[in-house]
Design a protein around this motif. Structure first.
Motif, PDB file in Angstrom:
ATOM      1  N   ALA A 200       0.892  -1.250   0.000  1.00 53.93           N
ATOM      2  CA  ALA A 200      -0.089  -0.056  -0.029  1.00 53.93           C
ATOM      3  C   ALA A 200       0.792   1.150  -0.149  1.00 53.93           C
ATOM      4  CB  ALA A 200      -0.883   0.008   1.273  1.00 53.93           C
ATOM      5  N   ALA A 201       1.924   1.194   0.644  1.00 53.93           N
ATOM      6  CA  ALA A 201       2.836   2.370   0.965  1.00 53.93           C
ATOM      7  C   ALA A 201       3.580   2.808  -0.361  1.00 53.93           C
ATOM      8  CB  ALA A 201       3.802   2.239   1.856  1.00 53.93           C
ATOM      9  N   VAL A 202       3.883   1.732  -1.410  1.00 55.14           N
ATOM     10  CA  VAL A 202       4.698   1.994  -2.617  1.00 55.14           C
ATOM     11  C   VAL A 202       3.673   2.201  -3.603  1.00 55.14           C
ATOM     12  CG1 VAL A 202       6.901   0.749  -1.769  1.00 55.14           C
ATOM     13  CG2 VAL A 202       4.856  -0.477  -3.128  1.00 55.14           C
ATOM     14  N   SER A 203       2.695   1.517  -3.482  1.00 58.33           N
ATOM     15  CA  SER A 203       1.657   1.483  -4.655  1.00 58.33           C
ATOM     16  C   SER A 203       0.653   2.882  -4.624  1.00 58.33           C
ATOM     17  CB  SER A 203       0.732   0.315  -4.896  1.00 58.33           C
ATOM     18  OG  SER A 203      -0.003   0.020  -3.732  1.00 58.33           O
ATOM     19  N   GLY A 204       0.363   3.315  -3.497  1.00 60.20           N
ATOM     20  CA  GLY A 204      -0.760   4.287  -3.225  1.00 60.20           C
ATOM     21  C   GLY A 204      -1.887   3.648  -3.133  1.00 60.20           C
ATOM     22  N   ASP A 205      -2.318   2.307  -3.250  1.00 63.55           N
ATOM     23  CA  ASP A 205      -3.532   1.809  -3.189  1.00 63.55           C
ATOM     24  C   ASP A 205      -3.841   1.168  -1.560  1.00 63.55           C
ATOM     25  OD1 ASP A 205      -5.818   0.141  -3.136  1.00 63.55           O
ATOM     26  OD2 ASP A 205      -5.014  -1.161  -4.585  1.00 63.55           O
ATOM     27  N   ARG A 206      -4.577   2.094  -0.866  1.00 63.83           N
ATOM     28  CA  ARG A 206      -4.720   1.957   0.332  1.00 63.83           C
ATOM     29  C   ARG A 206      -6.086   1.444   0.906  1.00 63.83           C
ATOM     30  NH1 ARG A 206      -0.292   4.123   3.060  1.00 63.83           N
ATOM     31  NH2 ARG A 206       1.052   5.463   1.914  1.00 63.83           N
ATOM     32  N   ASN A 207      -6.562   0.757  -0.005  1.00 60.60           N
ATOM     33  CA  ASN A 207      -7.641  -0.045   0.212  1.00 60.60           C
ATOM     34  C   ASN A 207      -7.744  -0.876   1.569  1.00 60.60           C
ATOM     35  OD1 ASN A 207     -10.096  -1.775   0.256  1.00 60.60           O
ATOM     36  ND2 ASN A 207     -10.168  -1.663  -2.061  1.00 60.60           N
ATOM     37  N   PRO A 208      -8.433  -0.371   2.479  1.00 62.43           N
ATOM     38  CA  PRO A 208      -8.227  -1.126   3.666  1.00 62.43           C
ATOM     39  C   PRO A 208      -8.755  -2.543   3.910  1.00 62.43           C
ATOM     40  CG  PRO A 208     -10.695   0.129   3.716  1.00 62.43           C
ATOM     41  CD  PRO A 208      -9.926   0.393   2.441  1.00 62.43           C
ATOM     42  N   ILE A 209      -8.990  -3.173   2.918  1.00 57.75           N
ATOM     43  CA  ILE A 209      -9.103  -4.782   2.896  1.00 57.75           C
ATOM     44  C   ILE A 209      -7.739  -5.339   2.671  1.00 57.75           C
ATOM     45  CG2 ILE A 209     -11.301  -4.696   1.643  1.00 57.75           C
ATOM     46  CD1 ILE A 209     -10.127  -5.642  -0.633  1.00 57.75           C
ATOM     47  N   HIS A 210      -6.706  -4.403   2.477  1.00 54.45           N
ATOM     48  CA  HIS A 210      -5.407  -5.020   2.409  1.00 54.45           C
ATOM     49  C   HIS A 210      -4.626  -4.578   3.655  1.00 54.45           C
ATOM     50  CE1 HIS A 210      -5.989  -5.900  -1.921  1.00 54.45           C
ATOM     51  NE2 HIS A 210      -6.378  -4.594  -2.074  1.00 54.45           N
ATOM     52  N   THR A 211      -5.185  -3.681   4.355  1.00 54.36           N
ATOM     53  CA  THR A 211      -4.286  -3.130   5.770  1.00 54.36           C
ATOM     54  C   THR A 211      -5.083  -3.222   6.967  1.00 54.36           C
ATOM     55  OG1 THR A 211      -4.969  -0.910   5.003  1.00 54.36           O
ATOM     56  CG2 THR A 211      -3.159  -1.497   3.931  1.00 54.36           C
ATOM     57  N   SER A 212      -6.271  -3.472   6.781  1.00 58.29           N
ATOM     58  CA  SER A 212      -6.955  -3.484   8.194  1.00 58.29           C
ATOM     59  C   SER A 212      -7.808  -4.703   8.501  1.00 58.29           C
ATOM     60  CB  SER A 212      -7.928  -2.089   8.202  1.00 58.29           C
ATOM     61  OG  SER A 212      -8.903  -2.256   9.363  1.00 58.29           O
ATOM     62  N   ARG A 213      -7.596  -5.279   9.602  1.00 56.59           N
ATOM     63  CA  ARG A 213      -8.595  -6.404   9.863  1.00 56.59           C
ATOM     64  C   ARG A 213     -10.118  -5.885   9.939  1.00 56.59           C
ATOM     65  NH1 ARG A 213      -7.839 -11.846  12.182  1.00 56.59           N
ATOM     66  NH2 ARG A 213      -5.337 -11.205  12.058  1.00 56.59           N
ATOM     67  N   LEU A 214     -10.143  -4.865  10.464  1.00 59.37           N
ATOM     68  CA  LEU A 214     -11.700  -4.438  10.510  1.00 59.37           C
ATOM     69  C   LEU A 214     -12.321  -4.127   8.934  1.00 59.37           C
ATOM     70  CD1 LEU A 214     -14.455  -3.559  11.729  1.00 59.37           C
ATOM     71  CD2 LEU A 214     -13.369  -1.390  12.109  1.00 59.37           C
ATOM     72  N   GLY A 215     -11.434  -3.393   8.105  1.00 56.12           N
ATOM     73  CA  GLY A 215     -11.611  -3.500   6.718  1.00 56.12           C
ATOM     74  C   GLY A 215     -12.111  -4.526   6.086  1.00 56.12           C
ATOM     75  N   ALA A 216     -11.137  -5.585   6.093  1.00 57.61           N
ATOM     76  CA  ALA A 216     -11.368  -6.856   5.590  1.00 57.61           C
ATOM     77  C   ALA A 216     -12.556  -7.606   5.952  1.00 57.61           C
ATOM     78  CB  ALA A 216     -10.046  -7.821   5.983  1.00 57.61           C
ATOM     79  N   ARG A 217     -12.802  -7.574   7.231  1.00 58.43           N
ATOM     80  CA  ARG A 217     -14.229  -7.866   7.889  1.00 58.43           C
ATOM     81  C   ARG A 217     -15.404  -7.285   7.155  1.00 58.43           C
ATOM     82  NH1 ARG A 217     -12.658  -9.156  14.031  1.00 58.43           N
ATOM     83  NH2 ARG A 217     -11.460 -11.065  13.869  1.00 58.43           N
ATOM     84  N   LEU A 218     -15.508  -6.029   6.957  1.00 56.17           N
ATOM     85  CA  LEU A 218     -16.591  -5.315   6.359  1.00 56.17           C
ATOM     86  C   LEU A 218     -16.881  -5.805   5.108  1.00 56.17           C
ATOM     87  CD1 LEU A 218     -15.647  -1.499   7.549  1.00 56.17           C
ATOM     88  CD2 LEU A 218     -17.702  -3.209   8.379  1.00 56.17           C
ATOM     89  N   PHE A 219     -15.851  -6.464   4.349  1.00 54.59           N
ATOM     90  CA  PHE A 219     -16.042  -7.129   3.067  1.00 54.59           C
ATOM     91  C   PHE A 219     -16.149  -8.641   2.878  1.00 54.59           C
ATOM     92  CE2 PHE A 219     -15.110  -2.914   1.952  1.00 54.59           C
ATOM     93  CZ  PHE A 219     -16.171  -2.580   0.886  1.00 54.59           C
ATOM     94  N   GLY A 220     -16.230  -9.176   4.112  1.00 50.88           N
ATOM     95  CA  GLY A 220     -16.176 -10.591   4.247  1.00 50.88           C
ATOM     96  C   GLY A 220     -15.205 -11.483   4.357  1.00 50.88           C
ATOM     97  N   PHE A 221     -13.835 -10.801   4.394  1.00 47.80           N
ATOM     98  CA  PHE A 221     -12.784 -11.447   4.556  1.00 47.80           C
ATOM     99  C   PHE A 221     -12.422 -11.753   6.239  1.00 47.80           C
ATOM    100  CE2 PHE A 221     -12.527  -9.335   0.572  1.00 47.80           C
ATOM    101  CZ  PHE A 221     -12.412 -10.379  -0.350  1.00 47.80           C
TER     102      PHE A 221
END
Length: 294
Positions: A200-221
């Motif tokens: 996320a840091a080098v790509s700028g893609d900071r989608n929380p499904i990749h960086t946050s457990r809570l963000g991932a759970r919101l989308f079923g992961f």
């Protein structure tokens, strides 16, 4: 007629994520068709420090030759700017990256000044929702040297989202089957949980499904998942030194890689290039490299 929007500097992604969040609010209006707009940023200069950081995160050797996947991150802010426009027909949050095709016309040097462009094309129906392509190009001195077609799917069924819109075909870790039936051994990847944040840091893609457990759970992961383009890049890093100077790499993203993970990577040389796969109990990624005709 396509309208060209020229940017004099690369836009940041922070504002784009804010617009994406606002676009999820009830009552947000959207267009019915893809905007006839091409985002362009000319004369992009590669930051060698950033390139080195990307190489380390994705597993490439430190080199002045750009990895095939590197222009994707250079153009990512343009893609974000386009997909978070109010008239874009599908909300950014919830899009699933299902396939990626990159064509490298010749090796790209870090000394090159790149003209980048991004546009959306071919909005169409899919059994699980709607999908479209994001077409990105890089040109040097007016000649196209790199092209990417990223296919995104907006799923309408939660089960499809959890399956990452991929086929759920069982495979045996550490082995892959080529069209001719030959099986090859593989290498075990050790993917730490920090890969999500590092990429996320080098790509700028900071989608929380990749960086946050809570963000991932919101989308079923159950926990964060690796970026699909990180897995694609790491797969190509495994073939570094054995790729032709000009080629097309096709990747299909299947089941997500839950972090941390130890998936098996396999690669088989073919008459035209390579076939490769990443799998655990089920496939995460399949792909091929086809050399350009000489």
């Amino acid at each position: 007629m396509v309208a060209v929007v020229e940017l004099s500097s690369g836009p940041g992604t922070g504002a784009a994520y804010a617009r994406a969040a606002l676009g999820m609010l009830p009552g947000a209006r959207r267009g019915s068709a893809l905007p006839e707009i091409e985002m362009v940023h000319r004369g992009v200069v590669v930051d060698r420090g950033h390139l080195a950081a990307y190489d380390r995160v994705c597993g490439f050797r430190l080199s002045d030759t750009l990895p095939a996947t590197y222009p994707h991150v250079l153009a990512f802010p343009l893609a974000m700017r386009l997909m978070t426009m109010p008239e874009f027909p599908l909300p950014l949050i919830g899009l699933v990256h299902v396939a990626n095709r990159i064509t490298v016309s010749r090796p790209l040097s870090a000394d090159s000044r790149l003209d980048l462009s991004v546009r959306a094309a071919d909005l169409r129906d899919h059994p699980r929702g709607r999908r479209f392509d994001l077409v990105t190009t890089a040109a040097v001195d007016g000649a196209e040297v790199w092209r990417e077609v990223s296919t995104y799917l907006r799923v309408t069924k939660p089960a499809a989202a959890r399956e990452h819109a991929g086929a759920a075909t069982a495979t045996t870790p550490g082995a892959a089957t080529t069209p001719g039936g030959a099986r090859t051994g593989g290498a075990l990847w050790r993917v730490p949980a920090r890969v999500g944040g590092d990429y996320a840091a080098v790509s700028g893609d900071r989608n929380p499904i990749h960086t946050s457990r809570l963000g991932a759970r919101l989308f079923g992961f159950p926990r964060p998942i690796a970026h699909g383009m990180w897995t694609a890049a790491h797969a190509l890093a495994g073939l570094e030194g054995r790729l032709p100077p000009a080629y097309t790499v096709d990747v299909a993203f299947k089941q997500p890689v839950l972090l941390p993970a130890k998936p098996a990577f396999t690669a088989t040389r073919t008459a035209t290039g390579w076939e490769f796969a990443l799998s655990s109990k089920r496939p995460h990624l399949t792909g091929s490299v086809i050399a350009a005709a000489s």
